[in-house]
Design a protein around this motif. Sequence first.
Motif, short mmCIF file in Angstrom:
data_model
loop_
_atom_site.label_atom_id
_atom_site.label_comp_id
_atom_site.label_asym_id
_atom_site.label_seq_id
_atom_site.Cartn_x
_atom_site.Cartn_y
_atom_site.Cartn_z
N MET A 1 0.84 -1.18 0.00
CA MET A 1 0.00 0.00 0.00
C MET A 1 0.89 1.25 0.00
O MET A 1 1.92 1.27 0.64
CB MET A 1 -0.89 0.01 1.24
N LYS A 2 0.44 2.25 -0.71
CA LYS A 2 1.17 3.51 -0.73
C LYS A 2 0.49 4.52 0.17
O LYS A 2 -0.73 4.57 0.25
CB LYS A 2 1.26 4.05 -2.16
N ASP A 38 16.92 2.29 2.12
CA ASP A 38 17.48 0.98 2.46
C ASP A 38 16.39 -0.07 2.67
O ASP A 38 16.57 -1.23 2.32
CB ASP A 38 18.35 1.08 3.72
N SER A 39 15.26 0.34 3.24
CA SER A 39 14.17 -0.62 3.49
C SER A 39 13.32 -0.88 2.24
O SER A 39 12.48 -1.76 2.25
CB SER A 39 13.27 -0.11 4.62
N GLY A 40 13.53 -0.08 1.19
CA GLY A 40 12.75 -0.23 -0.03
C GLY A 40 11.37 0.41 0.04
O GLY A 40 10.53 0.18 -0.84
N GLU A 41 11.12 1.24 1.05
CA GLU A 41 9.79 1.83 1.24
C GLU A 41 9.64 3.20 0.58
O GLU A 41 8.53 3.67 0.40
CB GLU A 41 9.48 1.95 2.74
N ALA A 87 3.74 -1.98 4.21
CA ALA A 87 2.80 -3.07 4.42
C ALA A 87 1.47 -2.66 5.06
O ALA A 87 0.46 -3.31 4.86
CB ALA A 87 3.46 -4.16 5.26
N SER A 88 1.48 -1.57 5.82
CA SER A 88 0.26 -1.26 6.58
C SER A 88 0.21 0.22 6.97
O SER A 88 1.23 0.91 6.94
CB SER A 88 0.22 -2.10 7.86
N LYS A 89 -0.98 0.63 7.39
CA LYS A 89 -1.13 2.00 7.90
C LYS A 89 -0.30 2.18 9.16
O LYS A 89 0.29 3.25 9.37
CB LYS A 89 -2.61 2.28 8.19
N GLU A 90 -0.22 1.14 9.97
CA GLU A 90 0.57 1.23 11.21
C GLU A 90 2.03 1.52 10.88
O GLU A 90 2.68 2.32 11.56
CB GLU A 90 0.44 -0.07 12.02
N ARG A 91 2.55 0.87 9.84
CA ARG A 91 3.94 1.13 9.44
C ARG A 91 4.09 2.55 8.90
O ARG A 91 5.07 3.23 9.20
CB ARG A 91 4.40 0.11 8.39
N ALA A 92 3.11 3.02 8.13
CA ALA A 92 3.16 4.39 7.62
C ALA A 92 3.17 5.39 8.77
O ALA A 92 3.90 6.39 8.74
CB ALA A 92 1.98 4.65 6.68
N ILE A 93 2.37 5.13 9.79
CA ILE A 93 2.34 6.00 10.97
C ILE A 93 3.69 5.96 11.69
O ILE A 93 4.21 6.99 12.13
CB ILE A 93 1.18 5.60 11.91
N GLU A 94 4.27 4.77 11.78
CA GLU A 94 5.59 4.65 12.39
C GLU A 94 6.62 5.47 11.62
O GLU A 94 7.43 6.20 12.21
CB GLU A 94 6.00 3.18 12.42
N LEU A 95 6.58 5.38 10.28
CA LEU A 95 7.51 6.17 9.46
C LEU A 95 7.28 7.66 9.63
O LEU A 95 8.23 8.43 9.74
CB LEU A 95 7.37 5.78 7.98
N ALA A 96 6.02 8.08 9.69
CA ALA A 96 5.71 9.50 9.89
C ALA A 96 6.33 10.02 11.18
O ALA A 96 6.82 11.15 11.24
CB ALA A 96 4.20 9.73 9.88
N ILE A 107 2.40 15.58 10.89
CA ILE A 107 2.62 14.82 9.67
C ILE A 107 1.33 14.06 9.40
O ILE A 107 0.93 13.21 10.20
CB ILE A 107 3.79 13.82 9.79
N GLU A 108 0.67 14.39 8.32
CA GLU A 108 -0.59 13.74 7.97
C GLU A 108 -0.28 12.47 7.18
O GLU A 108 0.50 12.49 6.23
CB GLU A 108 -1.44 14.69 7.14
N VAL A 109 -0.92 11.36 7.55
CA VAL A 109 -0.73 10.08 6.87
C VAL A 109 -2.00 9.78 6.10
O VAL A 109 -3.08 9.68 6.69
CB VAL A 109 -0.45 8.95 7.89
N ARG A 110 -1.88 9.65 4.76
CA ARG A 110 -3.04 9.38 3.91
C ARG A 110 -2.73 8.27 2.93
O ARG A 110 -1.71 8.31 2.25
CB ARG A 110 -3.39 10.60 3.08
#
Length: 120
Positions: A1-2, A38-41, A87-96, A107-110
């Motif tokens: 997911m992007k 490095d993580s490919g994200e 992989a997930s919204k949780e990971r996107a939130i972690e990155l934010a 930082i808005e995550v969408r």
Amino acid sequence: MKYMLLIHMNPIVWDRLSERERNEVFSGHATFQQSILDSGEMVVTQALADPSGSATVRVREGRPAVSDGPYLAGQEFLAGYYLVECASKERAIELAGLIPDARYTGIEVRQVVFEADTES
């Protein structure tokens, strides 16, 4: 997911930061970018110019009406973004939360639900 990780900036908050704190934000972006490369994200990142030079276009009665300045009146503005694929919204939130600006602003995550490119 992007996911788009949208960095919102408040110039009043930014102006209150010390030079050391600002430099930590800038160098923190280099570190963050390398980690998601490095993580490919990481898909792409772009910083946007100060909104004082922007224009807002609205169509009224079939004709474009252009006004100087940002779309919204207010202090905060969109300063840039990261587009990540994870992989997930949780990971996107972690990155934010790892974006250095998050210490000072939001930082808005969408999730991206549609995309097209020049080859589509």
